[in-house]
Design an enzyme around this catalytic site. Structure first.
Site, PDB file in Angstrom:
ATOM      1  N   ASP A 263      -7.821  -4.120   7.662  1.00  0.00           N
ATOM      2  CA  ASP A 263      -6.830  -3.040   7.792  1.00  0.00           C
ATOM      3  C   ASP A 263      -6.230  -3.040   9.198  1.00  0.00           C
ATOM      4  O   ASP A 263      -5.852  -2.007   9.748  1.00  0.00           O
ATOM      5  CB  ASP A 263      -7.459  -1.685   7.480  1.00  0.00           C
ATOM      6  CG  ASP A 263      -6.416  -0.597   7.174  1.00  0.00           C
ATOM      7  OD1 ASP A 263      -5.267  -0.941   6.820  1.00  0.00           O
ATOM      8  OD2 ASP A 263      -6.750   0.600   7.295  1.00  0.00           O
TER       9      ASP A 263
ATOM     10  N   ILE B  98      -2.589   8.290   7.027  1.00  0.00           N
ATOM     11  CA  ILE B  98      -1.583   8.185   8.074  1.00  0.00           C
ATOM     12  C   ILE B  98      -0.209   7.865   7.504  1.00  0.00           C
ATOM     13  O   ILE B  98       0.781   7.804   8.243  1.00  0.00           O
ATOM     14  CB  ILE B  98      -2.007   7.100   9.094  1.00  0.00           C
ATOM     15  CG1 ILE B  98      -1.328   7.345  10.453  1.00  0.00           C
ATOM     16  CG2 ILE B  98      -1.725   5.707   8.570  1.00  0.00           C
ATOM     17  CD1 ILE B  98      -1.780   8.607  11.157  1.00  0.00           C
TER      18      ILE B  98
ATOM     19  N   ASN C  64     -12.433   5.574   2.108  1.00  0.00           N
ATOM     20  CA  ASN C  64     -11.380   6.170   2.925  1.00  0.00           C
ATOM     21  C   ASN C  64     -10.195   6.590   2.063  1.00  0.00           C
ATOM     22  O   ASN C  64      -9.742   5.833   1.208  1.00  0.00           O
ATOM     23  CB  ASN C  64     -10.912   5.185   4.002  1.00  0.00           C
ATOM     24  CG  ASN C  64     -12.032   4.796   4.944  1.00  0.00           C
ATOM     25  OD1 ASN C  64     -12.361   3.628   5.082  1.00  0.00           O
ATOM     26  ND2 ASN C  64     -12.630   5.771   5.594  1.00  0.00           N
TER      27      ASN C  64
ATOM     28  N   GLY D  21      -5.157   2.866  10.546  1.00  0.00           N
ATOM     29  CA  GLY D  21      -5.502   1.458  10.474  1.00  0.00           C
ATOM     30  C   GLY D  21      -6.646   1.138  11.409  1.00  0.00           C
ATOM     31  O   GLY D  21      -7.375   2.032  11.868  1.00  0.00           O
TER      32      GLY D  21
ATOM     33  N   GLU E 113       0.874  -1.185   0.000  1.00  0.00           N
ATOM     34  CA  GLU E 113       0.000   0.000   0.000  1.00  0.00           C
ATOM     35  C   GLU E 113       0.904   1.226   0.000  1.00  0.00           C
ATOM     36  O   GLU E 113       1.257   1.763   1.039  1.00  0.00           O
ATOM     37  CB  GLU E 113      -0.916  -0.016   1.219  1.00  0.00           C
ATOM     38  CG  GLU E 113      -1.975   1.071   1.183  1.00  0.00           C
ATOM     39  CD  GLU E 113      -2.829   1.097   2.432  1.00  0.00           C
ATOM     40  OE1 GLU E 113      -3.614   2.062   2.573  1.00  0.00           O
ATOM     41  OE2 GLU E 113      -2.712   0.189   3.274  1.00  0.00           O
TER      42      GLU E 113
ATOM     43  N   ARG F  10     -21.392  16.729  -9.162  1.00  0.00           N
ATOM     44  CA  ARG F  10     -20.854  16.944 -10.507  1.00  0.00           C
ATOM     45  C   ARG F  10     -19.587  16.142 -10.798  1.00  0.00           C
ATOM     46  O   ARG F  10     -19.144  16.123 -11.943  1.00  0.00           O
ATOM     47  CB  ARG F  10     -20.588  18.434 -10.725  1.00  0.00           C
ATOM     48  CG  ARG F  10     -21.849  19.283 -10.739  1.00  0.00           C
ATOM     49  CD  ARG F  10     -21.533  20.746 -11.015  1.00  0.00           C
ATOM     50  NE  ARG F  10     -22.749  21.537 -11.079  1.00  0.00           N
ATOM     51  CZ  ARG F  10     -23.346  22.065 -10.020  1.00  0.00           C
ATOM     52  NH1 ARG F  10     -22.821  21.893  -8.813  1.00  0.00           N
ATOM     53  NH2 ARG F  10     -24.452  22.774 -10.145  1.00  0.00           N
TER      54      ARG F  10
END
Length: 394
Positions: free
Chosen positions: A279, A148, A225, A314, A137, A233
């Site tokens: 997570d 974070i 998230n 997390g 990630e 729009r």
């Protein structure tokens, strides 16, 4: 992985009061799952005293698969990128009913992620139970949506990164990035190399997501998230993922990251494309109440993990709790909740032909739950674990 390489207790039969196979909405009652060489050989009605002598549970479902778990048992992948650390994380995940994991290594300086890939490869080659691969990630995220993650380490892909990520890897490699921040053709090259690319920590427009999808984007990390939101729009990343016919998404069901109504909406719109993820951080199945994350002190208060400013860092939630939340707080039917924890992630990873379903020929990876949807035991390729311990009896 073969059963002889697992560290749990090998079993040949499992009894299910209610068996949810990952396909039907209706459970089969009082069934025995026969196992041979780590795979399901047959499913049949129980006979005689099998319910008493076989490992079993009120509810048996396909083994849960967590696509995004950063740590457990006081072990954080980023702090200890070793195969031994991955084994501890998998042990911690099993206490919440998870059979298979993609240990997740978040943004770190330079090419530190290479250590994570090496650890994942070593764990897979050592046949460590439950390790499917690695989830990276970052660090290829948007500076506008760092969450974070340490902003100083966020950067775009380079040619050296693309070469490293495209190298042969023995398991699943899931890469979360911000597609709008990457060089042209980078996504297509990674996808061609077999990397599963997901959007996350991104400020992309819906048009940019559609273009990325055409280049091989496969999914989204922690939907809602750290991504551009759905507005009147501009659909943003959220709207593009909800509207896509093919993108999968992970979602955190801890009551802190996403409102229950939004989870219900996503489940209704996405169907089999929505996957439950935890997570989870090192506090899961551990004793830690605080830890340092690249210079930020993270505190646990109840089930909330956040820095001093209150930004979420997390999660502290197990997969069985997440399934229970889907049923009790979101209002999803139990079969759908179980599929979000097993069948859907298996298909998202391209493993739908061997995991996520209880049927002859499939790997014998099962999650055993009590009537309250708390984990009782886990099977990983025929090896049975009770929490992080080998099975001790029915």
């Amino acid at each position: 992985m073969t059963p002889s390489d697992a560290k749990g207790t090998l079993v040949q039969k499992v009894f299910a009061q209610r068996l949810y196979d990952g396909l039907s909405d209706q459970p089969r009652r009082d069934q025995v799952i026969e196992i041979d060489a780590g795979r399901i050989r047959a499913i049949r009605p129980a006979r005689g005293d099998e319910a008493a002598i076989c490992p079993g549970a009120e509810i048996v479902a396909p083994g849960f698969i967590d696509l995004q778990i950063n740590g457990a048992r006081d072990t954080q992948f980023n702090f200890d990128p070793t195969p031994e650390a991955l084994a501890r994380i998998a042990d911690g995940a099993r206490q919440g009913g998870t059979a298979h994991v993609l240990p997740t290594f978040i943004t770190a300086p330079g090419q530190d992620y290479l250590q994570a890939l090496a650890a994942g490869q070593a764990a897979i080659e050592a046949r460590s139970p439950g390790i499917l691969g690695v989830h990276l990630e970052g660090p290829f995220l948007s500076p506008e949506r760092p969450g974070i993650h340490p902003p100083s380490a966020i950067r775009p892909l380079t040619e050296a990164d693309i070469a490293a990520l495209s190298a042969p890897f023995p398991g699943v490699l899931l890469l979360t990035l911000a597609p709008e921040c990457q060089p042209e053709s980078a996504l297509a090259r990674l996808a061609q190399a077999g990397v599963i690319v997901a959007v996350g920590h991104s400020a992309a427009s819906a048009q940019q997501i559609r273009a990325a999808e055409a280049c091989g984007l496969r999914g989204a990390t922690h939907l809602f998230n750290a991504m551009s939101q759905l507005t009147g729009r501009e659909p943003g990343v959220v709207g593009a993922v909800l509207a896509s016919p093919g993108l999968f998404a992970g979602i955190i069901a801890d009551g802190l990251h996403v409102d229950w109504a939004n989870i219900a909406l996503a489940a209704r719109l996405m169907g089999g494309r929505l996957c439950l993820v935890t997570d989870a951080m090192l506090t899961l199945a551990g004793d830690s109440r605080s830890f340092d994350l690249y210079g930020q002190q993270i505190f646990r208060e109840g089930d909330r993990l956040a820095n001093a400013e209150g930004r979420l860092a997390g999660a502290h939630v197990a997969m069985d709790t997440s399934v229970r939340n889907l049923v009790e707080a979101v209002g999803l039917p139990l079969p759908q909740a179980l599929r979000m924890a097993s069948t859907h992630p298996a298909r998202a990873l391209g493993l739908g032909g061997e995991l996520g379903v209880i049927a002859p020929g499939y790997r014998a990876s099962l999650s055993l739950l009590d009537a309250g949807l708390s984990a009782r035991a886990v099977l990983v390729d025929g090896a049975c674990f009770e929490g992080n311990r080998p099975w001790s009896g029915a």
